[in-house]
Design an enzyme around this catalytic site. Structure first.
Site, PDB file in Angstrom:
ATOM      1  N   CYS A   1       7.686  54.404  12.124  1.00  0.00           N
ATOM      2  CA  CYS A   1       7.919  55.226  12.765  1.00  0.00           C
ATOM      3  C   CYS A   1       8.012  56.198  14.008  1.00  0.00           C
ATOM      4  O   CYS A   1       7.588  55.631  15.033  1.00  0.00           O
ATOM      5  CB  CYS A   1       6.282  56.771  12.590  1.00  0.00           C
ATOM      6  SG  CYS A   1       6.352  58.200  12.469  1.00  0.00           S
TER       7      CYS A   1
ATOM      8  N   HIS B   1      13.905  41.001  21.164  1.00  0.00           N
ATOM      9  CA  HIS B   1      14.854  41.564  20.927  1.00  0.00           C
ATOM     10  C   HIS B   1      13.764  42.209  19.101  1.00  0.00           C
ATOM     11  O   HIS B   1      14.962  43.352  18.508  1.00  0.00           O
ATOM     12  CB  HIS B   1      16.448  41.808  20.401  1.00  0.00           C
ATOM     13  CG  HIS B   1      16.749  41.196  21.560  1.00  0.00           C
ATOM     14  ND1 HIS B   1      18.019  40.551  22.039  1.00  0.00           N
ATOM     15  CD2 HIS B   1      16.651  41.405  22.823  1.00  0.00           C
ATOM     16  CE1 HIS B   1      18.387  40.725  22.618  1.00  0.00           C
ATOM     17  NE2 HIS B   1      17.498  41.955  23.488  1.00  0.00           N
TER      18      HIS B   1
ATOM     19  N   GLN C   1      17.021  35.756  20.737  1.00  0.00           N
ATOM     20  CA  GLN C   1      17.268  37.106  20.609  1.00  0.00           C
ATOM     21  C   GLN C   1      17.633  37.653  18.852  1.00  0.00           C
ATOM     22  O   GLN C   1      17.752  39.159  18.818  1.00  0.00           O
ATOM     23  CB  GLN C   1      18.606  37.718  21.293  1.00  0.00           C
ATOM     24  CG  GLN C   1      18.611  36.554  22.929  1.00  0.00           C
ATOM     25  CD  GLN C   1      20.328  36.744  23.691  1.00  0.00           C
ATOM     26  OE1 GLN C   1      20.638  37.569  24.625  1.00  0.00           O
ATOM     27  NE2 GLN C   1      20.589  34.676  23.675  1.00  0.00           N
TER      28      GLN C   1
ATOM     29  N   ASP D   1      16.882  38.010  12.692  1.00  0.00           N
ATOM     30  CA  ASP D   1      17.107  37.940  11.688  1.00  0.00           C
ATOM     31  C   ASP D   1      15.160  37.069  10.811  1.00  0.00           C
ATOM     32  O   ASP D   1      15.432  36.233  10.040  1.00  0.00           O
ATOM     33  CB  ASP D   1      18.374  36.366  11.382  1.00  0.00           C
ATOM     34  CG  ASP D   1      18.308  35.626  11.917  1.00  0.00           C
ATOM     35  OD1 ASP D   1      19.423  35.307  12.950  1.00  0.00           O
ATOM     36  OD2 ASP D   1      16.880  34.989  12.504  1.00  0.00           O
TER      37      ASP D   1
HETATM   38  N1  APR Z   1      26.675  26.928  17.003  1.00  0.00           N
HETATM   39  C1  APR Z   1      26.382  27.151  17.933  1.00  0.00           C
HETATM   40  N2  APR Z   1      26.981  28.436  18.736  1.00  0.00           N
HETATM   41  C2  APR Z   1      27.991  29.374  17.863  1.00  0.00           C
HETATM   42  C3  APR Z   1      27.785  28.607  16.116  1.00  0.00           C
HETATM   43  C4  APR Z   1      27.211  27.189  15.753  1.00  0.00           C
HETATM   44  N3  APR Z   1      27.992  27.605  14.775  1.00  0.00           N
HETATM   45  N4  APR Z   1      28.905  29.900  15.754  1.00  0.00           N
HETATM   46  C5  APR Z   1      28.840  30.363  16.804  1.00  0.00           C
HETATM   47  N5  APR Z   1      28.490  30.555  18.670  1.00  0.00           N
HETATM   48  C6  APR Z   1      28.570  30.601  19.596  1.00  0.00           C
HETATM   49  C7  APR Z   1      29.557  31.781  20.081  1.00  0.00           C
HETATM   50  O1  APR Z   1      30.726  30.784  20.355  1.00  0.00           O
HETATM   51  C8  APR Z   1      28.477  32.972  21.308  1.00  0.00           C
HETATM   52  O2  APR Z   1      28.478  32.119  22.177  1.00  0.00           O
HETATM   53  O3  APR Z   1      27.483  32.068  19.315  1.00  0.00           O
HETATM   54  C9  APR Z   1      27.475  32.923  20.786  1.00  0.00           C
HETATM   55  C10 APR Z   1      27.248  34.101  19.582  1.00  0.00           C
HETATM   56  O4  APR Z   1      27.326  35.448  20.981  1.00  0.00           O
HETATM   57  P1  APR Z   1      26.860  37.065  20.722  1.00  0.00           P
HETATM   58  O5  APR Z   1      27.745  37.484  19.193  1.00  0.00           O
HETATM   59  O6  APR Z   1      27.400  37.553  21.761  1.00  0.00           O
HETATM   60  O7  APR Z   1      25.460  36.917  20.047  1.00  0.00           O
HETATM   61  P2  APR Z   1      24.449  37.007  21.045  1.00  0.00           P
HETATM   62  O8  APR Z   1      24.694  35.937  22.707  1.00  0.00           O
HETATM   63  O9  APR Z   1      23.143  36.231  20.451  1.00  0.00           O
HETATM   64  O10 APR Z   1      24.620  38.263  21.184  1.00  0.00           O
HETATM   65  C11 APR Z   1      23.131  39.038  22.293  1.00  0.00           C
HETATM   66  O11 APR Z   1      23.558  41.316  22.103  1.00  0.00           O
HETATM   67  O12 APR Z   1      24.489  42.720  20.992  1.00  0.00           O
HETATM   68  C12 APR Z   1      23.681  42.240  21.128  1.00  0.00           C
HETATM   69  O13 APR Z   1      21.374  42.592  20.878  1.00  0.00           O
HETATM   70  C13 APR Z   1      22.457  41.979  20.661  1.00  0.00           C
HETATM   71  O14 APR Z   1      20.314  39.835  20.420  1.00  0.00           O
HETATM   72  C14 APR Z   1      21.496  40.430  20.269  1.00  0.00           C
HETATM   73  C15 APR Z   1      22.713  40.199  22.295  1.00  0.00           C
END
Ligand code: APR
Length: 264
Positions: free
Chosen positions: A132, A124, A106, A109
């Site tokens: 464009c 994503h 997802q 980066d």
């Molecule tokens: N190791 C493992 N897990 C971790 C760590 C780590 N060092 N640090 C944080 N986490 C976990 C958190 O507990 C959380 O469950 O990573 C997760 C991050 O969750 P989100 O911030 O919700 O990110 P993500 O799941 O990738 O979001 C999905 O949402 O905003 C949109 O498009 C964006 O791709 C993204 C999608």
């Protein structure tokens, strides 16, 4: 049971023909990149409705372009961490053994690719690309880097607005990426779900689909995700610490299974 994962997981990895790794922002947290929903995460500082959807972009293209320009600077300056590197090592080992390995991410980066992962399916998009909004022409970094607070970047060909190649809320995921992710989910024998809160759909459906199709699904997260009770194993820990240990355990299991085969 070491580093929080089970022997069952290690044996399933050692016997697997296709492993799918499904990742979210948490896998890049140890590279210094903020996640979205953790305390102090991106969505606690910025409003997705003002930055991560098409209407916001058309209403205030400079704001959105400069925000993504800054996100791009942060991820470009970041380095892949031990978690990204372990995932790339798993892939290399599986390919050397004539097996399959897929990274479904997802994340936008580009850190999996910079860590050496080859088969990366981007659900994503990727901050490394721009295009464009009107004529869909790929726009260069040089063009995007001219983004400023008062003058948005326009396409040199049609004067349309240039946008990052990421999927915004309310937008469809790339068709081919979904096709490839569903194919991997259907054929995976093991799915590692790493660093995602698993609250954003349709992406979060992918690890669940793998489970429904018979894969052993284990998550690695510092806390249980929204699907923790729907999968086989929930490992609490930082991915940059758990994944290298899991890779070593997997290597030992493959070695000992080869040795027992040679003895017979
Ligand atoms: N190791 C493992 N897990 C971790 C760590 C780590 N060092 N640090 C944080 N986490 C976990 C958190 O507990 C959380 O469950 O990573 C997760 C991050 O969750 P989100 O911030 O919700 O990110 P993500 O799941 O990738 O979001 C999905 O949402 O905003 C949109 O498009 C964006 O791709 C993204 C999608």
């Amino acid at each position: 049971m070491s580093k929080g994962f089970s022997d069952i997981l290690v044996q399933r990895l050692a016997r697997a023909r296709l492993v799918m790794v499904f990742t979210g922002a948490g896998v890049s947290a140890e590279s210094g990149i903020a996640t979205f929903r953790d305390p102090g995460g991106m969505w606690s500082k910025f409003k997705p409705e003002e930055l991560a959807n098409v209407n916001a972009f058309l209403n205030n293209p400079s704001l959105v372009q400069t925000w993504y320009k800054e996100r791009k600077r942060v991820v470009t300056e970041a380095e892949p961490n031990a978690g990204h590197l372990a995932i790339a090592a798993f892939e290399r080992d599986f390919l050397e053994r004539g097996l399959e390995f897929a990274v479904v991410t997802q994340n936008v980066d580009n850190l999996h690719q910079r860590a050496g992962s080859k088969n990366v399916i981007e659900l994503h998009g990727n901050l490394a690309r721009n295009y464009c909004y009107e004529c869909k022409r790929d726009a260069s970094d040089e063009e995007m880097n001219t983004a400023s607070d008062d003058e948005p970047v326009h396409c040199v060909q049609c004067s349309g607005l240039v946008r990052p190649d990421v999927v915004w809320f309310g937008e469809q995921l790339p068709y081919q990426s979904i096709e490839d992710a569903v194919d991997a989910a259907r054929r995976a024998s093991v799915c590692l779900c790493i660093g995602t809160s698993a609250v954003v759909y349709p992406a979060a459906q992918i690890p669940l689909m793998a489970g429904e199709e018979g894969a052993y699904v284990a998550e690695i997260n510092i806390e249980p995700s929204a699907i923790a009770y729907q999968i086989d194993e929930s490992i609490q820990g930082k991915s940059g610490e758990v994944l290298p240990a899991l890779f070593e355990a997997y290597k030992e299991a493959v070695l000992s299974s080869n040795q027992s085969i040679n003895l017979n």
